[in-house]
Design an enzyme around this catalytic site. Structure first.
Site, mmCIF file in Angstrom:
data_model
loop_
_atom_site.group_PDB
_atom_site.id
_atom_site.type_symbol
_atom_site.label_atom_id
_atom_site.label_comp_id
_atom_site.label_asym_id
_atom_site.label_seq_id
_atom_site.Cartn_x
_atom_site.Cartn_y
_atom_site.Cartn_z
ATOM 1 N N GLU A 64 0.790 -1.229 0.000
ATOM 2 C CA GLU A 64 0.000 0.000 0.000
ATOM 3 C C GLU A 64 0.830 1.291 0.000
ATOM 4 O O GLU A 64 0.819 2.061 0.974
ATOM 5 C CB GLU A 64 -0.967 0.010 1.186
ATOM 6 C CG GLU A 64 -1.882 -1.204 1.231
ATOM 7 C CD GLU A 64 -2.970 -1.097 2.309
ATOM 8 O OE1 GLU A 64 -2.877 -0.222 3.183
ATOM 9 O OE2 GLU A 64 -3.925 -1.882 2.253
ATOM 10 N N GLU B 251 -5.616 -8.730 0.920
ATOM 11 C CA GLU B 251 -6.216 -8.422 2.231
ATOM 12 C C GLU B 251 -7.686 -8.157 2.035
ATOM 13 O O GLU B 251 -8.087 -7.439 1.108
ATOM 14 C CB GLU B 251 -5.621 -7.154 2.873
ATOM 15 C CG GLU B 251 -4.262 -7.337 3.475
ATOM 16 C CD GLU B 251 -3.734 -6.047 4.121
ATOM 17 O OE1 GLU B 251 -4.543 -5.196 4.565
ATOM 18 O OE2 GLU B 251 -2.507 -5.893 4.146
HETATM 19 C C1 FCB Z 1 -4.543 -2.204 5.573
HETATM 20 C C2 FCB Z 1 -3.180 -2.596 6.090
HETATM 21 C C3 FCB Z 1 -3.205 -3.653 7.147
HETATM 22 C C4 FCB Z 1 -4.370 -3.484 8.098
HETATM 23 C C5 FCB Z 1 -5.657 -3.286 7.351
HETATM 24 C C6 FCB Z 1 -6.862 -3.153 8.232
HETATM 25 O O1 FCB Z 1 -4.487 -0.919 5.049
HETATM 26 O O2 FCB Z 1 -2.379 -3.055 5.030
HETATM 27 O O3 FCB Z 1 -1.966 -3.641 7.798
HETATM 28 O O4 FCB Z 1 -4.108 -2.481 8.987
HETATM 29 O O5 FCB Z 1 -5.555 -2.164 6.518
#
Ligand code: FCB
Length: 446
Positions: free
Chosen positions: A171, A351
């Site tokens: 990110e 994620e």
């Molecule tokens: C993302 C991050 C991860 C976590 C989630 C909820 O932006 O990559 O580390 O904090 O959000």
């Protein structure tokens, strides 16, 4: 709440199912065995930066409790584990000497999981930059590209053949914009020019690292992970429509265009004016390397308004403990759009998950909202797959409740509940559901 039916057997056999974590959020042991300080250690020490005034000193104590966490990963029945390496644990100053004790820790974890048939997806930079490099200007300093490339090469040399993939950065938008423009994440700087320069150096260092790791003969799939969302105008007022287009440029196209087309989007460049980064000849060619995969972190969709701030309650949809709207269709839409506009060779959901308030009662966490969130986003992933998008993996965020950055320990994303006093781990009902989903062994079973 919808009650989407989804079965693992609607996915191809080779589809990768996993769980994800990151080093700073779980490891603790902030100064053990020669680890250097990271920018998040420094940031947490500034009063008012972390909601519950906590830090990562203990976190989930994964640094010592990792065998139990390896057991949990295996118990879930996933095929893959996405985790990150703490750069200051293996190179305390971010340049110069390597810390063998730090490498030995990751060697143990990788060995234990590999022995048990779990494939490892490593992220090199999930935000915990060595503080010594921040002291030189952090990602706004072009020299970091060289330091990062050396670190990436060393990791690829030592571990490359034992990993299922290597991700450079997690990110870059969050690192640069929340960290250097808004100042709400480490390193806490508030400067748009520095933020835009940081983005450029993150992308450039990604390209340089891929070139360097490949030149060592490392054939492990390599890529980057972006936080992406579809962005809608808050109304059909042309001003809102224009704002949504610009925000899409700032959040999605500013990353995807250089990575997949070798150019920054012109409309955003014009908008940035004197805040635009310094880009040297050849940089964009370096950034636009062949990427074996694109990792997508998806949590919610966004709305843009040119006037009053947009109110999430106006959607009428459920909202998580982070204040994020639950909108699974956004994931389908996003994956389809990325496929249409950029054709990444492989797309992975790296994620996806939700924070909700949990109650641990008599050893049970009945987290029905999280369970539904995960199930419905798996179904949304499947919807993209049947539309021809080459999505090949889904990683639930997160294995454990952990240190949720500026929110501290108050926001729980884990499939596994952690009591931060006793460090006791308890599988929540969402974990039991995921386990059951992954256990389905024969086609037609449910
Ligand atoms: C993302 C991050 C991860 C976590 C989630 C909820 O932006 O990559 O580390 O904090 O959000």
């Amino acid at each position: 709440m919808s009650s989407t039916e989804i079965s693992r057997h609607q996915f191809p056999d080779h589809f990768t199912w996993g769980v994800a974590t990151s080093s700073f959020q779980i490891e603790g042991a902030h100064n053990s065995d020669g680890k250097g300080p990271s920018i998040w250690d420094t940031f947490c020490a500034i009063e008012g930066k972390i909601a519950d005034a906590s830090n990562g000193h203990r976190a989930c104590e994964h640094y010592t409790r990792w065998p139990e966490d390896v057991d949990l990963i295996c118990q879930l029945g996933v095929k893959a584990y996405r985790f990150s390496m703490s750069w200051p644990r293996v190179q305390p100053d971010g340049q110069g000497a390597w810390n063998e004790a730090g490498f030995a820790f990751y060697d143990r974890v990788i060995h234990a999981l590999t022995e048990r048939g779990i494939e490892l997806h490593l992220t090199l930079n999930h935000w915990d930059l060595p503080q010594a490099l921040q002291d030189q200007g952090g990602w706004a300093n072009r020299d970091l590209c060289e330091h990062f490339t050396r670190y990436a090469s060393e990791v690829a040399r030592r571990f490359g053949s034992r990993l299922a993939s290597i991700c450079t950065h997690n990110e870059p938008w969050v690192i640069a914009i929340l960290g250097y423009e808004q100042g709400i994440f480490a390193p806490g700087i508030e400067s748009r020019p520095q933020a835009m320069q940081a983005v450029h150096h993150l992308l450039l260092s990604h390209g340089m690292a891929l070139q360097a790791m490949r030149s060592l003969g490392c054939t492990t799939p390599m890529g980057i992970v972006l936080n992406l969302s579809p962005i809608y105008p808050a109304s059909d007022d042309p001003k809102d429509v224009a704002k949504a287009r610009l925000d899409d440029g700032l959040i999605l196209r500013w990353y995807m265009d250089p990575l997949y087309r070798g150019e920054y989007p012109q409309d955003v460049w014009a908008h940035l004016g004197t805040d635009a980064p310094v880009v040297l000849p050849g940089d964009l060619d370096t950034i636009a390397q062949h990427h074996d995969f694109l990792g997508v972190n998806y949590y919610t969709r966004n709305f843009s308004s040119s006037g009053n701030p947009w109110d999430v309650a106006s959607t009428g949809n459920q909202v998580t403990d982070m204040g994020w709207e639950v909108y699974p269709q956004g994931l389908t839409e996003l994956l389809c759009r990325l496929h249409t506009d950029y054709q990444p060779e492989r797309l992975w959901v790296t994620e996806n998950g939700a924070a909700f308030k949990d109650d641990l009662v008599a050893g049970v966490v009945n987290d029905s909202a999280r369970l539904a969130y995960i199930r419905d986003h798996i179904a949304a992933t499947h919807a993209a797959l049947v539309q021809g998008v080459p999505v090949g993996a889904y990683f639930a965020w997160s294995l454990l409740d952990n240190f949720e950055w500026a929110s501290g320990y108050a926001k729980r994303f884990g499939l596994v509940h952690v009591d931060f006093e006793t460090q006791k781990r308890t599988l929540k009902n969402s974990a039991l559901w995921y386990q059951q989903f992954l256990r389905e062994t024969s086609r037609g079973s449910d």
